[in-house]
Design an enzyme around this catalytic site. Structure first.
Site, PDB file in Angstrom:
ATOM      1  N   ASN A 131       0.800  -1.237   0.000  1.00 16.55           N
ATOM      2  CA  ASN A 131       0.000   0.000   0.000  1.00 16.55           C
ATOM      3  C   ASN A 131       0.826   1.278   0.000  1.00 16.55           C
ATOM      4  OD1 ASN A 131       0.698  -0.529   2.651  1.00 16.55           O
ATOM      5  ND2 ASN A 131      -1.101   0.492   3.477  1.00 16.55           N
ATOM      6  N   GLY A 207       2.038  -5.012   7.474  1.00 15.56           N
ATOM      7  CA  GLY A 207       1.119  -5.771   6.623  1.00 15.56           C
ATOM      8  C   GLY A 207      -0.113  -6.151   7.407  1.00 15.56           C
ATOM      9  N   SER A 208      -0.709  -7.266   7.013  1.00 11.58           N
ATOM     10  CA  SER A 208      -1.972  -7.662   7.644  1.00 11.58           C
ATOM     11  C   SER A 208      -1.735  -8.203   9.049  1.00 11.58           C
ATOM     12  CB  SER A 208      -2.654  -8.726   6.783  1.00 11.58           C
ATOM     13  OG  SER A 208      -1.809  -9.842   6.662  1.00 11.58           O
ATOM     14  N   THR A 209      -2.740  -8.077   9.881  1.00 16.46           N
ATOM     15  CA  THR A 209      -2.648  -8.567  11.258  1.00 16.46           C
ATOM     16  C   THR A 209      -2.441 -10.081  11.257  1.00 16.46           C
ATOM     17  OG1 THR A 209      -3.946  -6.727  12.049  1.00 16.46           O
ATOM     18  CG2 THR A 209      -3.892  -8.651  13.469  1.00 16.46           C
ATOM     19  N   VAL A 211      -0.901 -12.095   8.989  1.00 13.37           N
ATOM     20  CA  VAL A 211       0.487 -12.485   8.697  1.00 13.37           C
ATOM     21  C   VAL A 211       1.403 -12.006   9.826  1.00 13.37           C
ATOM     22  CG1 VAL A 211       2.411 -12.228   7.077  1.00 13.37           C
ATOM     23  CG2 VAL A 211       0.119 -12.556   6.196  1.00 13.37           C
ATOM     24  N   GLU A 229       3.708  -3.392  12.313  1.00 14.22           N
ATOM     25  CA  GLU A 229       2.735  -2.330  12.000  1.00 14.22           C
ATOM     26  C   GLU A 229       1.626  -3.012  11.225  1.00 14.22           C
ATOM     27  OE1 GLU A 229       2.900   0.517  13.227  1.00 14.22           O
ATOM     28  OE2 GLU A 229       5.005   0.999  13.566  1.00 14.22           O
ATOM     29  N   CYS A 263      -3.504   2.047   6.293  1.00 17.88           N
ATOM     30  CA  CYS A 263      -3.790   1.498   7.625  1.00 17.88           C
ATOM     31  C   CYS A 263      -4.322   2.588   8.560  1.00 17.88           C
ATOM     32  CB  CYS A 263      -2.539   0.857   8.196  1.00 17.88           C
ATOM     33  SG  CYS A 263      -1.123   1.911   8.028  1.00 17.88           S
ATOM     34  N   GLU A 433       7.657   3.173  15.024  1.00 19.30           N
ATOM     35  CA  GLU A 433       8.599   3.563  13.985  1.00 19.30           C
ATOM     36  C   GLU A 433       8.712   5.084  13.988  1.00 19.30           C
ATOM     37  OE1 GLU A 433       6.643   1.105  10.684  1.00 19.30           O
ATOM     38  OE2 GLU A 433       8.741   0.476  10.628  1.00 19.30           O
TER      39      GLU A 433
HETATM   40  P1  NAD Z   1       0.232  -9.037   3.818  1.00 15.82           P
HETATM   41  O1  NAD Z   1       0.294  -9.243   5.273  1.00 15.82           O
HETATM   42  O2  NAD Z   1      -0.371 -10.081   2.982  1.00 15.82           O
HETATM   43  O3  NAD Z   1       1.702  -8.841   3.205  1.00 15.82           O
HETATM   44  C1  NAD Z   1       2.619  -7.934   3.722  1.00 15.82           C
HETATM   45  C2  NAD Z   1       4.015  -8.398   3.376  1.00 15.82           C
HETATM   46  O4  NAD Z   1       4.259  -9.618   4.055  1.00 15.82           O
HETATM   47  C3  NAD Z   1       4.240  -8.686   1.892  1.00 15.82           C
HETATM   48  O5  NAD Z   1       5.543  -8.297   1.523  1.00 15.82           O
HETATM   49  C4  NAD Z   1       4.082 -10.188   1.829  1.00 15.82           C
HETATM   50  O6  NAD Z   1       4.790 -10.767   0.760  1.00 15.82           O
HETATM   51  C5  NAD Z   1       4.701 -10.602   3.149  1.00 15.82           C
HETATM   52  N1  NAD Z   1       4.265 -11.919   3.618  1.00 15.82           N
HETATM   53  C6  NAD Z   1       3.103 -12.574   3.348  1.00 15.82           C
HETATM   54  N2  NAD Z   1       3.081 -13.776   3.949  1.00 15.82           N
HETATM   55  C7  NAD Z   1       4.247 -13.888   4.629  1.00 15.82           C
HETATM   56  C8  NAD Z   1       4.804 -14.889   5.468  1.00 15.82           C
HETATM   57  N3  NAD Z   1       4.168 -16.037   5.724  1.00 15.82           N
HETATM   58  N4  NAD Z   1       6.029 -14.693   6.027  1.00 15.82           N
HETATM   59  C9  NAD Z   1       6.674 -13.534   5.797  1.00 15.82           C
HETATM   60  N5  NAD Z   1       6.213 -12.536   4.997  1.00 15.82           N
HETATM   61  C10 NAD Z   1       5.006 -12.718   4.430  1.00 15.82           C
HETATM   62  O7  NAD Z   1      -0.425  -7.622   3.673  1.00 15.82           O
HETATM   63  P2  NAD Z   1      -0.714  -6.776   2.352  1.00 15.82           P
HETATM   64  O8  NAD Z   1      -1.874  -7.408   1.704  1.00 15.82           O
HETATM   65  O9  NAD Z   1       0.515  -6.605   1.543  1.00 15.82           O
HETATM   66  O10 NAD Z   1      -1.024  -5.322   2.961  1.00 15.82           O
HETATM   67  C11 NAD Z   1      -2.252  -4.958   3.404  1.00 15.82           C
HETATM   68  C12 NAD Z   1      -2.346  -5.031   4.916  1.00 15.82           C
HETATM   69  O11 NAD Z   1      -1.260  -4.361   5.552  1.00 15.82           O
HETATM   70  C13 NAD Z   1      -3.582  -4.389   5.465  1.00 15.82           C
HETATM   71  O12 NAD Z   1      -4.246  -5.255   6.319  1.00 15.82           O
HETATM   72  C14 NAD Z   1      -3.079  -3.147   6.239  1.00 15.82           C
HETATM   73  O13 NAD Z   1      -3.827  -2.795   7.329  1.00 15.82           O
HETATM   74  C15 NAD Z   1      -1.726  -3.521   6.625  1.00 15.82           C
HETATM   75  N6  NAD Z   1      -0.858  -2.339   6.743  1.00 15.82           N
HETATM   76  C16 NAD Z   1      -0.541  -1.825   7.964  1.00 15.82           C
HETATM   77  C17 NAD Z   1       0.272  -0.717   8.071  1.00 15.82           C
HETATM   78  C18 NAD Z   1       0.680  -0.122   9.382  1.00 15.82           C
HETATM   79  O14 NAD Z   1       1.581   0.696   9.411  1.00 15.82           O
HETATM   80  N7  NAD Z   1       0.097  -0.482  10.490  1.00 15.82           N
HETATM   81  C19 NAD Z   1       0.764  -0.126   6.924  1.00 15.82           C
HETATM   82  C20 NAD Z   1       0.426  -0.668   5.718  1.00 15.82           C
HETATM   83  C21 NAD Z   1      -0.374  -1.789   5.640  1.00 15.82           C
END
Ligand code: NAD
Length: 454
Positions: A131, A207-209, A211, A229, A263, A433
């Site tokens: 994102n 990323g997602s909660t 993962v 995050e 997010c 961060e």
């Molecule tokens: P995601 O969790 O699917 O992926 C995030 C990253 O993790 C990607 O690079 C992905 O390849 C990697 N990943 C996936 N599976 C993994 C595993 N098993 N082991 C290690 N790495 C792995 O999330 P997304 O779809 O890319 O992003 C969207 C989500 O991220 C939303 O839910 C959003 O809320 C969250 N987000 C949070 C913040 C924050 O700062 N709090 C910022 C941006 C996005």
């Protein structure tokens, strides 16, 4: 080696094939980063600072190129993409001041001297979502490098292009070989290897909660340090005593910026009952004016969603019985477009009201009084961000202390500054961060006692 074809989200057309690293390649780069750590940690603070400033300068010279790459790869509006590239420069400049200021303490003790040192950890694995590919990468790698660590960075599968370019620019800036490494690849392969390879001493994950939780579990095996995050479902709380015109004018940007894939998106609007009608009238005008158009136009305020998959996921939040208050516009034609949509929540159990959608949908709910507003705002497993609109300063202070979230703004929707801390309460994350404290997340404190009696 497998490849991934990057798709332009605004047109659904292919852009470029990117090679994805396998396990052997990932291990080889981690080993290289581990070796580079031995020399990088010994680079004098002044020289490390100079190299980071030179990296910042080169990023600055490539803002337009990086921004255009992000428009192409991620469908971000050109205005946002320029800000994002500029943010990488600013974060590098900010942390370039850190190497010479990584102070320890001298603590009074009998019969000797006690000193603490801030020691780097080693190889840091930075895992980035799709994102905000540039800023989120920079928030990890800039303080990590400044503190004397080396970095392996995995961009999201969908959005590797700017990270790859930043890796090249780092080399042009003179950052030594092996110190900053970008490894495009799958989360289940490259990202997971960061967790399981013992040479990686810390994971910075955004990323997602879901993962994030699995990464935290994986890190437990080696007691690996981790910063998370994660998601959010932030509230935009508007009291009747607020400047309703201003709150309504700002509300579309607060949730629809980056097509809601943020997010910090204020995706729940809580409005005091007595101001409900006035707010909704003004909000409708603002949503209809919100410009959803080709992201390369300077006038664009919102572009497409990142992918067909994301479009399908967002559409699932719109069952037939959804109470749509009003919608904005979207272009016709190819690409992953979804019009800004305002829902009236029937209950706090509505899926669209409770769950993070990561798309341009906002739910509106009315509240009675201050106590009710706080209760509603905190009725979420998340706690990342939020806004409070009121002209009563006492109320603004009380509510901002009571809302369980890491980043709040009063009479504003702005939550990110590179020199102030950013992070979540509850299931929105772990650690902070940015700002002055982020360096603590990239160092170990070592305590040494020197006996002066011998
Ligand atoms: P995601 O969790 O699917 O992926 C995030 C990253 O993790 C990607 O690079 C992905 O390849 C990697 N990943 C996936 N599976 C993994 C595993 N098993 N082991 C290690 N790495 C792995 O999330 P997304 O779809 O890319 O992003 C969207 C989500 O991220 C939303 O839910 C959003 O809320 C969250 N987000 C949070 C913040 C924050 O700062 N709090 C910022 C941006 C996005």
């Amino acid at each position: 080696m497998s490849t991934y074809t990057v798709i332009n989200p605004a047109t659904a057309s292919p852009v470029k094939d990117i090679s994805m690293a396998d396990l052997t390649q990932t291990d080889a780069v981690i080993a290289k980063a581990h070796k580079a750590f031995e020399t990088w940690r010994k680079v004098s603070p002044g020289d490390r600072a100079k190299l980071l400033r030179s990296f910042a300068r080169i990023v600055d010279e490539h803002i337009e190129e990086l921004a255009l790459l992000e428009v192409l790869n991620s469908g971000h509006t050109i205005g946002n993409a320029r800000w994002e590239a500029g943010n990488v420069r600013d974060v590098l400049n900010y942390y370039s001041a850190a190497p010479e200021r990584l102070f320890g303490r001298q603590i009074p003790v009998p019969n000797g001297i006690d000193i603490t040192f801030k020691e780097p950890l080693g190889v840091i694995g930075v895992i980035v979502p799709w994102n905000f590919p540039m800023p989120i990468a920079g928030w990890g790698f800039a303080p990590a490098l400044a503190a004397g660590n080396t970095v392996v960075l995995k961009p999201a599968e969908l959005t590797p292009m700017t990270a790859i370019r930043l890796g090249e620019l780092a080399k042009d800036a003179g950052i030594p070989d092996g110190v900053f490494n970008v490894i495009p690849g799958k989360g289940s392969i490259v990202g997971d290897r960061f967790v399981t390879n013992p040479l990686v001493r810390k994971i910075v994950f955004t990323g997602s909660t879901q993962v994030g939780k699995s990464i935290m579990k994986g890190c437990a095996d080696q007691v690996k340090r981790v910063t998370l995050e994660l998601g959010g479902k932030s509230a935009n709380i508007i009291f009747a005593d607020a400047d309703i015109e201003k709150a309504a004018a700002g509300a579309p940007g607060a949730v629809f910026d980056n097509a809601g894939q943020d997010c910090c998106a204020r995706s729940r609007i809580l409005i005091q009952k007595s101001a409900y009608d006035k707010f909704m009238e003004l909000f409708e005008v603002a949503v209809k004016k919100f410009r959803v158009e080709s992201p390369d136009l300077d006038t664009a305020e919102m572009g497409p969603l990142i992918s067909k998959g994301q479009l399908d996921r967002v559409q699932e939040y719109m069952p037939d019985q959804s109470k749509i208050a009003f919608t904005g516009s979207k272009p016709t034609g190819d690409g992953f477009w979804f019009a800004p949509t305002v829902l009236m929540a029937d209950s706090t159990n509505d899926r669209a009201y409770r769950e993070e959608i990561f798309g341009p949908i906002v739910s509106v709910m009315a509240f009675d009084d201050e106590e009710d507003a706080i209760k509603l705002a905190n009725d979420s497993e998340y706690g990342l961000s939020g806004s409070i609109w009121s002209r009563d300063i006492g109320r603004a202070v009380r509510v901002s202390r009571a809302v369980e979230a890491g980043n709040l703004s009063v009479n504003s929707n702005s939550s990110v500054r590179y020199w102030t801390p950013f992070g979540g309460y509850k299931q929105s994350g772990l650690g902070r961060e940015l700002g002055p404290d982020a360096l603590d997340a990239f160092t170990e404190t070592k305590n040494v006692f020197f006996d002066t009696q011998n």
